[in-house]
Design a protein around this motif. Structure first.
Motif, short mmCIF file in Angstrom:
data_model
loop_
_atom_site.label_atom_id
_atom_site.label_comp_id
_atom_site.label_asym_id
_atom_site.label_seq_id
_atom_site.Cartn_x
_atom_site.Cartn_y
_atom_site.Cartn_z
N TYR A 13 -9.48 3.25 -12.08
CA TYR A 13 -9.28 4.18 -10.97
C TYR A 13 -9.27 3.42 -9.65
CZ TYR A 13 -10.21 8.07 -7.77
OH TYR A 13 -10.15 8.98 -6.75
N ASN A 14 -10.19 2.44 -9.54
CA ASN A 14 -10.31 1.69 -8.29
C ASN A 14 -10.94 0.34 -8.61
OD1 ASN A 14 -11.17 0.58 -5.85
ND2 ASN A 14 -11.58 2.59 -4.94
N LEU A 44 -14.72 9.64 -13.28
CA LEU A 44 -13.45 9.65 -12.55
C LEU A 44 -13.32 10.93 -11.71
CD1 LEU A 44 -10.98 8.23 -15.23
CD2 LEU A 44 -12.22 7.02 -13.44
N ARG A 45 -13.84 12.04 -12.25
CA ARG A 45 -13.76 13.29 -11.51
C ARG A 45 -14.66 13.22 -10.27
NH1 ARG A 45 -16.60 17.97 -12.37
NH2 ARG A 45 -15.69 19.77 -11.33
N GLU A 72 -12.88 11.23 -7.66
CA GLU A 72 -11.78 11.98 -7.08
C GLU A 72 -12.31 12.98 -6.05
OE1 GLU A 72 -8.63 11.26 -7.66
OE2 GLU A 72 -8.05 12.85 -6.25
N ARG A 79 -13.50 11.37 -2.80
CA ARG A 79 -12.52 10.48 -2.15
C ARG A 79 -12.55 10.63 -0.62
NH1 ARG A 79 -7.17 8.31 -3.34
NH2 ARG A 79 -7.23 8.96 -5.50
#
Lengths: 458, 434
Positions: B125-126, B197-198, B201, B204
């Motif tokens: 993801y990052n 991951l959620r 997100e 962010r």
């Protein structure tokens, strides 16, 4: 008790037969006593004896660690640690060089809690419990006493062989007061490096604690917002431990480039009056020792000097990776765990302000004392007071319900604008990190004043 | 063990020997890389005797010196508390599945692979995220024998996975994380990394919140960090007996919202906190604590139950030093029907709390909690718009849970011993640093 010295000699021989970048072993035996009261009755009393050890091996930057209670099969344990290190390794081993040490550090005879009879310990706690219960509106009490005497042997493939003994005494008292469905409590935590005398003669403090718990029943809650707060030395000690101490543990930084950039030596964290120290070299404090659990001699480390970041706490590995000097801060709570970077005795050095100076120009603020606990995520931290009072027009006013304070380390240390002249060390704490707790530490501070501190309300 | 019991019986009216042995293998990743492989073998033996009607304790780890263990127990019994119970006689135990032999045969390579897989997914993801991960397997054996012939024997397996991600932008730090545990081996990491991951997100963007009273959704991890600790204290029979529980004299009363039901349950198959018997040999069973808002029961061990004039609920639990006290096993809040999205959609301006740092360090007996929102999001017009910072939430669980707008359908295990859905509370006090 099993003979750990004999096992240590066997291990020293076994280690020589293995190839690894580094191998060390630690063996321990301890005896401890605990006495607990809940309410008027003794809840439990017991004794524990414990023995065990571990082997830690380093190969190409990977660590293997094996801990055990049984002192049989030592050859297999060493072989397993080496095999695990091989599997974990894949880079370069780095350890700051230290001179091998052969030494024996024994406790003094007058600080051996095991020499005091159970009966004497229980009599003292009975006296404290009677004092708590003599105060009207007390619903119940909690008293928890513990002491331990530990002997450890450390040896390494670089030739160190260190025997150390340490003793520890802790006492926590809590008074719980009720009225209707309202329940309030106040606690008192004390400790010493084995000196039972330090937990005797507290009768007046115990009575004050009990009266404070009752006082809280009629105390109002504060509104959650920013306040000017003055912290007593006990709570300020918890604050310095949580707000800054953990951030200066190099294991958070050494493999974290971004954090390394933030924690560059020389960065300004506070006013030129602010000095923060960690040292295990002061005799008699609970965080003190001669050698850490990697056999490195204890040092005195300035973390902040005149407001600037000047140092951090290291293990041999973090020191090597950051190209700094080891500070002797690798500690393990017991043989069941590998040593990690920990604080010892951490404190803010005294300044020049009197208590009157600190509260004198506060129109509306809080005086917060004593502690429940504290925790940190490095950037943000929270810590909670055991008592709180309003400051109105430069004077201590009415008692309030205890509060939780929170802040951001990069802002809050800069908001300290007053440091008292009255350093006091709190010996009643235990620190937790990575599942290893409670580790004996102490923290301290003079009274300090923080502006714009966020306080949770009701 | 038999020898300890035989010697102890000679010195006392009644005796019980408890022995636990454990083999644990943690594999740890630091800064995205494999760092530590450990193996931990441990055992301890606890002797409890009743002599002249008083209880004595002695505990020894590693090799046992039988005469010393017995004489220490006798010494402490002189000062011990008066007993009000009898040790359990031979009893049938419920069949609760807590052992999957497949756990011990999971290889180190496989465990290393699971850790690498989790880290790769989160860094996918990052790349800037720094991950710590742990994969752990453990086999525990418990045996209890007592002088009335009571005997318990069981083996338990535990497998656990966890990952924490750490993202720094300037001096701003974001922490995300998730973990899972079971008595079965866990071979699928996606459900863990998807949660992380959620979180990334939703966090962010940063969002500014104004301090006031507002609706708050506690996610399952938010419930576990803020709301559960005071309840665990309040339902403990020992605290009830002392008169220090605010609900101690309110059995049968509707203290909470009728949408709330809570039970203590050690009988769920393949959960790490499950067991066929408690640590003093009382058969496991589930105990309703809150039934549709009403206080139903408290949890007890033998001694506390005897003093309170009731029966043990099978919650006798030994702490790390072997001492017995009532303790929760798994705390389970019955899920509701509202989805998380429906809750969010219902709120014009509010807060989602994923983790409240420091909430359990105040006066939990009174139900008060106060903490820093370490991970939480602002809701604006029915949508999550970003992560909040410098935000403090405080309240009292008894006021908070008196009126719940909705109980979520999204229940999950948190930290191994708590199973809870999200809870939507209409009014919570929030303070924000300007």
């Amino acid at each position: 008790m099993p003979d750990i010295e004999q096992a240590a000699h066997r291990l020293a021989e076994i280690i020589k037969t293995h190839h690894a970048d580094y191998i060390e072993a630690r063996l321990e035996k301890s005896r401890s006593t605990y006495i607990k009261y809940r309410g008027k009755e003794l809840e439990s009393i017991g004794k524990t004896s414990s023995a065990g050890g571990n082997v830690r091996a380093l190969i190409k930057g990977g660590w293997g660690f094996v801990s055990f209670n049984s002192l049989d099969d030592l050859s297999e344990r060493v072989a397993l640690a080496v095999k695990q290190a091989e599997l974990a390794g894949g880079e370069k081993s780095e350890l700051a060089p230290v001179e091998p040490v052969v030494d024996k550090v024994l406790t003094e005879a007058d600080s051996n809690p095991a020499a005091i009879s159970l009966e004497k310990k229980k009599l003292l706690l009975d006296e404290y419990n009677d004092i708590i219960w003599a105060v009207p509106k007390i619903q119940t009490s909690n008293i928890s006493y513990g002491d331990s005497c530990k002997k450890s042997v450390f040896l390494s493939s670089s030739g160190s062989y260190i025997e150390q003994e340490r003793a520890d005494v802790t006492l926590r008292l809590v008074a719980v007061a009720t009225e209707g469905s309202d329940i309030q409590q106040v606690g008192l935590s004390l400790g010493s490096r084995g000196d039972f005398g330090k937990v005797t003669g507290l009768h007046q403090q115990v009575e004050e604690m009990s009266r404070n718990a009752v006082g809280l029943l009629s105390a109002p809650q504060v509104k959650g917002k920013e306040y000017s707060v003055v912290l007593d030395p006990v709570l300020a000690g918890v604050f310095v431990h949580e707000a800054f101490g953990h951030l200066s543990e190099a294991d958070f930084v050494y493999e974290n480039k971004r954090l390394g950039e933030i924690m560059t030596l020389g960065r300004e964290f506070g006013s030129p009056e602010l000095n923060i120290v960690d040292t295990a070299t002061i005799p008699g404090l609970r965080g003190s020792y001669r050698y850490d659990d990697e056999g490195v001699p204890a040092t005195k480390t300035y973390l902040i000097s005149e407001g600037k970041l000047v140092g951090r706490l290291h293990s041999r590995e973090t020191a090597a990776k950051m190209k700094e000097k080891p500070t002797g801060n690798a500690r393990a709570v017991s043989y069941r765990y590998p040593p990690i970077v920990r604080m010892t005795n951490t404190f803010i050095e005294p300044g020049t302000a009197t208590f009157g100076d600190l509260i004198g120009d506060i129109k509306e603020g809080l005086y917060v004392k004593n502690w429940y606990g504290g925790t940190t995520s490095m950037e943000m931290f929270t810590f909670s007071s055991g008592e709180a009072y309003r400051i109105r027009n430069g004077k201590i006013a009415e008692q309030l319900r205890p509060v939780t304070l929170t802040g951001n380390v990069f802002k809050t240390l800069k908001n300290i604008d007053g440091i008292g002249n009255d350093l006091d060390m709190n010996q009643g704490g235990g620190c937790g990190k990575d599942g290893q707790m409670p580790l004996p530490v102490s923290n301290g501070s003079p009274h300090i004043r923080i502006r714009h501190c966020l306080v949770g309300g009701g | 063990m038999e020898n300890v019991l035989a010697q102890a019986k000679k010195a006392a009216e009644a005796a019980e020997v408890f022995r636990v042995t454990a083999e644990e293998t943690p594999v740890q990743f630091e800064a995205n890389r494999l760092k530590h492989i450990q193996s931990k073998q441990s055992s301890y033996t606890a002797l409890r005797i009743i002599k002249n009607g008083r209880i004595g304790y002695a505990i020894s780890t590693g090799a046992i010196d039988v005469p010393e263990l017995v004489s220490t127990a006798v010494e402490t019994a002189e000062f011990g508390i008066k007993t009000g119970f009898e040790l359990p006689p031979p009893t049938p135990y419920p069949e609760i599945k807590v052992l999957d032999p497949a756990v011990s045969s999971v290889s180190l390579d496989k465990m290393v692979g699971l850790g690498e897989e989790m880290i790769a997914a989160v860094r996918g993801y990052n790349r800037e995220i720094l991950c710590q991960a742990e994969v752990n397997k453990e086999i525990t054996s418990v045996r209890i024998i007592n002088s009335r012939g009571g005997e318990v024997n069981y083996k338990q397996s535990t497998f656990a996975l966890g990952i924490e991600g750490h993202l720094i932008r300037d001096t701003d730090m974001l922490f995300v994380g998730e973990s899972a545990s079971s008595c079965h081996p866990i071979s699928e990491t996606r459900s863990i990394t998807d949660v992380v991951l959620r979180q990334l997100e939703l966090a962010r963007n940063q969002a500014l919140l104004e301090g006031k009273r507002m609706p708050v959704i506690f996610t399952p991890s938010g419930v576990a960090s803020a709301i559960i600790p005071p309840l665990m204290a309040a339902f403990n029979g020992k605290i009830v007996l002392e008169g220090a529980s605010p609900i101690g004299n309110r059995i049968g009363e509707p203290v909470f919202d009728s949408k709330l039901s809570l039970r203590d349950d050690p009988t769920v198959d393949y959960r790490p906190e499950s067991r066929p018997a408690d640590d003093e040999g009382i058969p496991s069973r589930y105990t309703p604590l809150i039934e549709e808002g009403e206080i139903a029961n408290f949890i007890y061990d033998l001694q506390t139950a005897a003093l309170a004039g009731t029966r043990s609920t099978g919650n006798g639990t030994r702490n790390s030093s072997g001492m017995l006290a009532p303790a929760p096993t798994s705390f389970i809040i019955t899920p509701g029907k509202t989805t998380f999205e429906e809750m969010v959609n219902d709120i014009k301006e509010g807060l989602v709390i994923e983790y409240l740092m420091g909430a359990a360090q105040g006066n939990i007996l009174s139900g008060d909690f106060s903490g820093n929102v370490l991970l939480g999001y602002k809701i604006e017009n029915g949508k999550i718009v970003g992560r909040v910072k410098d935000t403090m939430v405080s309240g009292n669980v008894y006021h908070l849970l008196k009126e719940i707008t909705a109980v979520g359908s999204d229940a999950k295990w948190e930290g191994g011993s708590i199973y809870t859905p999200s809870l939507y509370c209409p009014v919570v006090s929030v303070a924000v640093k300007k």
